[in-house]
Design a protein around this motif. Sequence first.
Motif, PDB file in Angstrom:
ATOM      1  N   ASP A  48      34.050  44.016  53.875  1.00  0.00           N
ATOM      2  CA  ASP A  48      34.655  45.397  53.625  1.00  0.00           C
ATOM      3  C   ASP A  48      33.918  46.049  55.026  1.00  0.00           C
ATOM      4  O   ASP A  48      32.620  45.567  54.913  1.00  0.00           O
ATOM      5  N   ALA A  49      33.474  46.737  55.286  1.00  0.00           N
ATOM      6  CA  ALA A  49      32.811  48.263  56.129  1.00  0.00           C
ATOM      7  C   ALA A  49      31.561  48.345  55.105  1.00  0.00           C
ATOM      8  O   ALA A  49      30.841  49.079  56.463  1.00  0.00           O
ATOM      9  N   TYR A  50      31.635  48.567  53.812  1.00  0.00           N
ATOM     10  CA  TYR A  50      30.471  49.347  52.618  1.00  0.00           C
ATOM     11  C   TYR A  50      29.207  47.899  52.599  1.00  0.00           C
ATOM     12  O   TYR A  50      28.755  48.784  51.197  1.00  0.00           O
ATOM     13  N   ASN A  52      29.622  45.318  50.757  1.00  0.00           N
ATOM     14  CA  ASN A  52      30.644  44.692  49.883  1.00  0.00           C
ATOM     15  C   ASN A  52      31.565  42.755  50.703  1.00  0.00           C
ATOM     16  O   ASN A  52      31.536  43.233  51.150  1.00  0.00           O
ATOM     17  N   ALA A  82      35.900  45.229  46.788  1.00  0.00           N
ATOM     18  CA  ALA A  82      36.110  45.234  48.019  1.00  0.00           C
ATOM     19  C   ALA A  82      36.914  46.536  48.656  1.00  0.00           C
ATOM     20  O   ALA A  82      37.487  46.896  47.749  1.00  0.00           O
ATOM     21  N   TYR A  83      36.900  47.326  49.833  1.00  0.00           N
ATOM     22  CA  TYR A  83      37.876  48.408  49.960  1.00  0.00           C
ATOM     23  C   TYR A  83      38.510  47.353  50.778  1.00  0.00           C
ATOM     24  O   TYR A  83      38.645  45.900  50.727  1.00  0.00           O
ATOM     25  N   CYS A 132      34.437  45.273  61.885  1.00  0.00           N
ATOM     26  CA  CYS A 132      35.073  46.599  60.691  1.00  0.00           C
ATOM     27  C   CYS A 132      34.464  47.023  61.801  1.00  0.00           C
ATOM     28  O   CYS A 132      33.480  47.019  62.737  1.00  0.00           O
ATOM     29  N   SER A 134      31.111  50.337  61.551  1.00  0.00           N
ATOM     30  CA  SER A 134      30.257  50.935  59.865  1.00  0.00           C
ATOM     31  C   SER A 134      30.884  51.340  59.348  1.00  0.00           C
ATOM     32  O   SER A 134      31.905  52.707  60.072  1.00  0.00           O
ATOM     33  N   ALA A 135      30.859  52.090  58.156  1.00  0.00           N
ATOM     34  CA  ALA A 135      31.444  53.044  57.152  1.00  0.00           C
ATOM     35  C   ALA A 135      30.900  54.606  57.666  1.00  0.00           C
ATOM     36  O   ALA A 135      31.233  54.867  57.448  1.00  0.00           O
ATOM     37  N   SER A 136      29.687  54.365  58.113  1.00  0.00           N
ATOM     38  CA  SER A 136      29.099  55.365  58.917  1.00  0.00           C
ATOM     39  C   SER A 136      29.554  56.097  60.013  1.00  0.00           C
ATOM     40  O   SER A 136      29.922  56.975  59.738  1.00  0.00           O
ATOM     41  N   HIS A 139      32.535  57.119  58.934  1.00  0.00           N
ATOM     42  CA  HIS A 139      33.426  59.186  58.248  1.00  0.00           C
ATOM     43  C   HIS A 139      32.100  59.723  59.449  1.00  0.00           C
ATOM     44  O   HIS A 139      31.645  61.004  58.933  1.00  0.00           O
TER      45      HIS A 139
END
Length: 160
Positions: A48-50, A52, A82-83, A132, A134-136, A139
């Motif tokens: 995932d993007a985090y 994981n 993972a998400y 993906c 990126s998670a950052s 958000h």
Amino acid sequence: LQLKPRAFESFNVSYIQNLGSCSYTVVITTSCSSSKYTRDQISIAFGDAYGNQIYAPRLDDPSTDAFESCSSDTFEIRGPCAYQICYVYLYRTGPDGWKPESVKIYGANSRAVSFYYNTFIPSDIWYGFNLCRSASSAHQQHVPRWSVYVILGLLLCALL
């Protein structure tokens, strides 16, 4: 519009997290235009993007008929929880060559996702998709441009 897989030279499986333990079902369909069978070693990594990441170093098993042309193989893989899965890479090494049609991944914390290859996997390189964000960046809150001008205008008025 269908995306094409590509090589990822900088992909490194040494950054794998081992937090939690979840089960994933991976269904790999081998193309009918692939060779009848392969003796190649096939590995998979997805995540995932985090950060994981789930890694299976050897999916192939010479004692089974895995990865025969026009067939689907199902694998149960355990790894960190993972998400939403947004990337998958395949790695192949060996003399035969192999052409997957698709990879479908089912996870407990994400909806099923399919990646369509329909191309031969090059030897000795991670090859696949990274969809993906990126998670950052996913958000981050963006300030509208007009609000910046309003704030600057207010500051200028206060200075005058």
